[in-house]
Design a protein around this motif. Structure first.
Motif, PDB file in Angstrom:
ATOM      1  N   ASN B 254      59.029 -26.983 -36.455  1.00 31.16           N
ATOM      2  CA  ASN B 254      57.768 -27.281 -35.767  1.00 31.16           C
ATOM      3  C   ASN B 254      57.750 -28.752 -35.313  1.00 31.16           C
ATOM      4  O   ASN B 254      57.516 -29.669 -36.085  1.00 31.16           O
ATOM      5  N   GLU B 255      58.037 -28.953 -34.017  1.00 25.83           N
ATOM      6  CA  GLU B 255      58.171 -30.309 -33.483  1.00 25.83           C
ATOM      7  C   GLU B 255      56.879 -31.099 -33.612  1.00 25.83           C
ATOM      8  O   GLU B 255      56.878 -32.318 -33.778  1.00 25.83           O
ATOM      9  N   ARG B 256      55.742 -30.364 -33.502  1.00 25.42           N
ATOM     10  CA  ARG B 256      54.457 -31.061 -33.523  1.00 25.42           C
ATOM     11  C   ARG B 256      54.220 -31.718 -34.888  1.00 25.42           C
ATOM     12  O   ARG B 256      53.806 -32.874 -34.971  1.00 25.42           O
ATOM     13  N   ILE B 257      54.495 -30.977 -35.929  1.00 24.55           N
ATOM     14  CA  ILE B 257      54.343 -31.533 -37.279  1.00 24.55           C
ATOM     15  C   ILE B 257      55.295 -32.712 -37.465  1.00 24.55           C
ATOM     16  O   ILE B 257      54.942 -33.760 -37.992  1.00 24.55           O
ATOM     17  N   LYS B 258      56.527 -32.523 -36.973  1.00 23.88           N
ATOM     18  CA  LYS B 258      57.516 -33.591 -37.103  1.00 23.88           C
ATOM     19  C   LYS B 258      57.035 -34.867 -36.410  1.00 23.88           C
ATOM     20  O   LYS B 258      57.112 -35.964 -36.954  1.00 23.88           O
ATOM     21  N   ASN B 259      56.502 -34.673 -35.184  1.00 20.13           N
ATOM     22  CA  ASN B 259      55.997 -35.822 -34.442  1.00 20.13           C
ATOM     23  C   ASN B 259      54.838 -36.476 -35.175  1.00 20.13           C
ATOM     24  O   ASN B 259      54.724 -37.705 -35.218  1.00 20.13           O
TER      25      ASN B 259
END
Ligand SMILES: Nc1ncnc2c1ncn2[C@@H]1O[C@H](COP(=O)(O)OP(=O)(O)OP(=O)(O)O)[C@@H](O)[C@H]1O
Ligand SMILES: [Mg+2]
Lengths: 321, 268
Positions: B254-259
């Motif tokens: 999940n890129e959003r969480i990572k960001n």
């Protein structure tokens, strides 16, 4: 501890503040010289009067000046008593016999012990000391009860009294003058003033800028070092060193426990400071531009004129009277 | 062009224990480099070597392509500014104004220019209201601000901040960080010595020192995720980064969480 920093600059707006620091420094030197030239008691009193007027016009609180005098109290009292007791010139004013008897000696010792233990609770230490001194003299001159061990002479001469007051007033004037300088001159201006007053010494290859820089940094670090001393005293107190009481031996230990860390810290500090100065491109003796510039005004010319007149007056009084 | 080149530099104080050994480091113009390391790892010593306050036992140091030696040291010092660790021991002036002026006076900046710069940089560190104050009337953080202003005003090509924000409140620290970002955009070379990961994260590159040796040099983001290096040098990974790191190990996508985690670590 803090009150050691005598005569710190206090902001204000009177003519003393508007003067150029150079004027104040030169005037201080000239006036001090004049005060040392004066030999007559009346003129010395007159000078004190003039200084008090300057204080009043300059709106400088007498209390501040008194604070400046306080560290010198011991010296003042000492010279005063010394002159009165040991100067044997002029007319004989008082001559009394001192009786050292089996009664008076213990009483004297009792008074002194009492004084030693109570003086710290008394606010007006000087008055208290004089009171104690007179009562001792009173006891020794009037009580001639009991077996007399020995006798002494108390003789006071007119010159002694005069000189005692003369020297005291002279000291007061000198301290007052320098207190006026430091109270009314910002440290920055004081440095600049000193630097430019010292400038003529350059002829003798004295590095005046360096001297001024050293003075400036000492001034700057006095409060810091005092803070440091306070901190160390607290730290040592928490380790059980008692700074308020003790015999001579303990006192020596206390001072050592304060001085040793003070020295170490100061060396570290000066090392760091030298680094910081060098890092900011400070090179001793290299020309620098200056942020602060001094402005000479009419007030300065007038002030210096007046101080020169004072000097000439005192010289001529010395020669012709 | 290279701002600083350090070649095979070793150093020791009077005692025989080496403080820095075989240091090799090149810092490019306009680069922002962080030096990380445990207490006593030699960070401050390295910064003092760069402006010739200490002399390297072996090796060579070049600043703006000029070799550091007794003849060039004064010129080099005009190119490099250092905000030192202890704000108390670098306050030279009698007042804040005088202190900011000190470096400028040494550089022989004309008076009008000086007045202007003092106003500007005092404002930058939020000390405009304190210009006439004496150092003993200032707090540690305020003295640190003055030290920063004093160096910024000198407008040097290279600026070294040796734990210069250690006493600042969060707002003050952010202000200084913004100033650093601005300095970078002006093309200045910045070296920060810090224990704060956030400052480290903002920089381009991190140099990790351990017991006087360079343990690792690399891209900031990589180093801050490098668990092994951080552990070896007594440093702690930021919590959000640790989570991010663990997530990456588990192939989390999940890129959003990572960001968000990345953002979070930047804002600690
Ligand atoms: N003036 C000095 N004389 C002798 N040894 C010193 C001196 N200054 C520092 N050292 C020693 O050199 C080593 C490195 O010191 P340095 O100040 O460079 O460390 P640092 O990485 O800046 O540490 P910190 O994070 O505490 O600021 C330390 O072991 C220290 O004890
Ligand atoms: Mg350090």
């Amino acid at each position: 501890m803090k009150n050691i920093v005598i005569g710190r600059y206090i902001p204000g707006n009177t003519f003393l503040y508007k003067m150029d620091p150079r004027t104040k420094i030169i005037a201080l030197i000239i006036l001090m010289v004049s005060v040392f030239i004066i030999r007559s008691f009346t003129f010395m009193l007159g000078s004190l009067g003039i200084i008090i007027i300057v204080l009043l016009i300059g709106k400088i609180s007498v209390k501040r000046v008194y604070l400046g005098l306080r560290p010198l109290m011991f010296l003042l009292i000492f010279t005063f008593v010394f002159q009165i007791l040991f100067n044997t010139q002029g007319e004989l004013l008082i001559e009394r016999t001192l009786y050292y008897t089996l009664y008076t000696i213990p009483i004297t010792i009792l008074i002194i012990t009492f004084w030693i233990f109570t003086k710290r609770y008394i606010r007006f230490k000087l008055l208290y000391f004089l009171l104690v001194l007179t009562s001792i003299v009173y006891v020794l001159t009037t009580l001639d009860l009991g077996y007399t061990i020995g006798q002494g002479e108390l003789s006071i001469y007119s010159q002694g009294v005069e000189m005692a007051f003369f020297i005291m007033i002279r000291l007061i004037i000198i301290v007052t003058l320098s207190t006026i300088l430091t109270l009314t001159t910002k440290p920055t201006d004081l440095n600049l003033g000193l630097e430019s007053v010292l400038k003529p010494l350059k002829i003798f290859r004295v590095n005046t800028e360096e001297i001024a820089m050293i003075l400036a940094i000492s001034l700057r670090y006095i409060p810091t070092l005092l803070d440091e001393a306070n901190k160390i005293m607290l730290a040592q107190a928490s380790r059980g060193v008692d700074f308020s009481e003790g015999k001579l031996k303990d006192k020596v230990m206390q001072i050592v426990s304060l001085l040793v860390p003070m020295f170490i810290i100061s060396f570290k500090r000066s090392d760091d400071l030298a680094n910081a100065m060098e890092a900011r491109s400070f090179v001793p003796g290299r020309p620098r531009t200056r942020l602060q510039v001094l402005k000479w005004t009419r007030l300065d010319t007038i002030t210096l004129g007046i101080t020169f007149i004072a000097l000439i007056t005192s010289i001529s009084l010395r020669i012709f009277l | 062009m290279n701002s600083i080149e350090i070649k095979d530099v070793s150093f020791q104080y009077q005692s025989n224990t080496p403080v820095l050994q075989d240091i090799n480091l090149t810092i490019k113009k306009g680069e922002w480099v962080t030096i990380l390391g445990h207490n006593g790892s030699g960070k401050s010593t390295l910064s003092k070597l760069i402006i010739g306050l200490l002399k390297a036992k072996t090796g060579q140091i070049l600043v703006n392509g000029i070799e550091l030696n007794p003849e060039t040291v004064q010129d080099i010092r005009q190119k490099v500014g250092i905000v030192f660790q202890n704000p108390d021991n670098q306050f030279v002036g009698v007042t804040v104004r005088d202190d900011i002026a000190f470096g400028l006076e040494n550089l022989q900046v004309p008076r009008e220019d000086m007045v202007e710069r003092i106003e500007k940089y005092a404002k930058k560190v939020n000390m405009s209201d304190f210009l006439n104050k004496e150092p003993h009337a200032l707090s540690g953080g305020q003295k640190q601000r003055v030290a920063i202003a004093g160096i910024l005003a000198m407008n040097t090509d290279i600026i070294i901040f040796d734990e210069a924000t250690s006493m600042l409140d969060p707002k003050g620290r952010n202000m200084v960080l913004d100033t650093m970002k601005q300095l970078r955009s002006e093309g200045k070379t910045i070296i920060t010595i810090t224990h704060t990961m956030k400052e480290a994260l903002l920089s381009d590159r991190i140099v990790v020192l351990k017991q006087g040796r360079i343990l690792k040099v690399g891209n900031s983001k990589d180093i801050l995720k490098d668990k092994e290096t951080l552990e070896k040098s007594n440093l702690e990974m930021l919590l959000p980064l640790r989570i991010l790191y663990d997530l990456e190990q588990t192939n989390y996508s999940n890129e959003r969480i990572k960001n968000l985690l990345w953002e979070l670590s930047l804002s600690v």
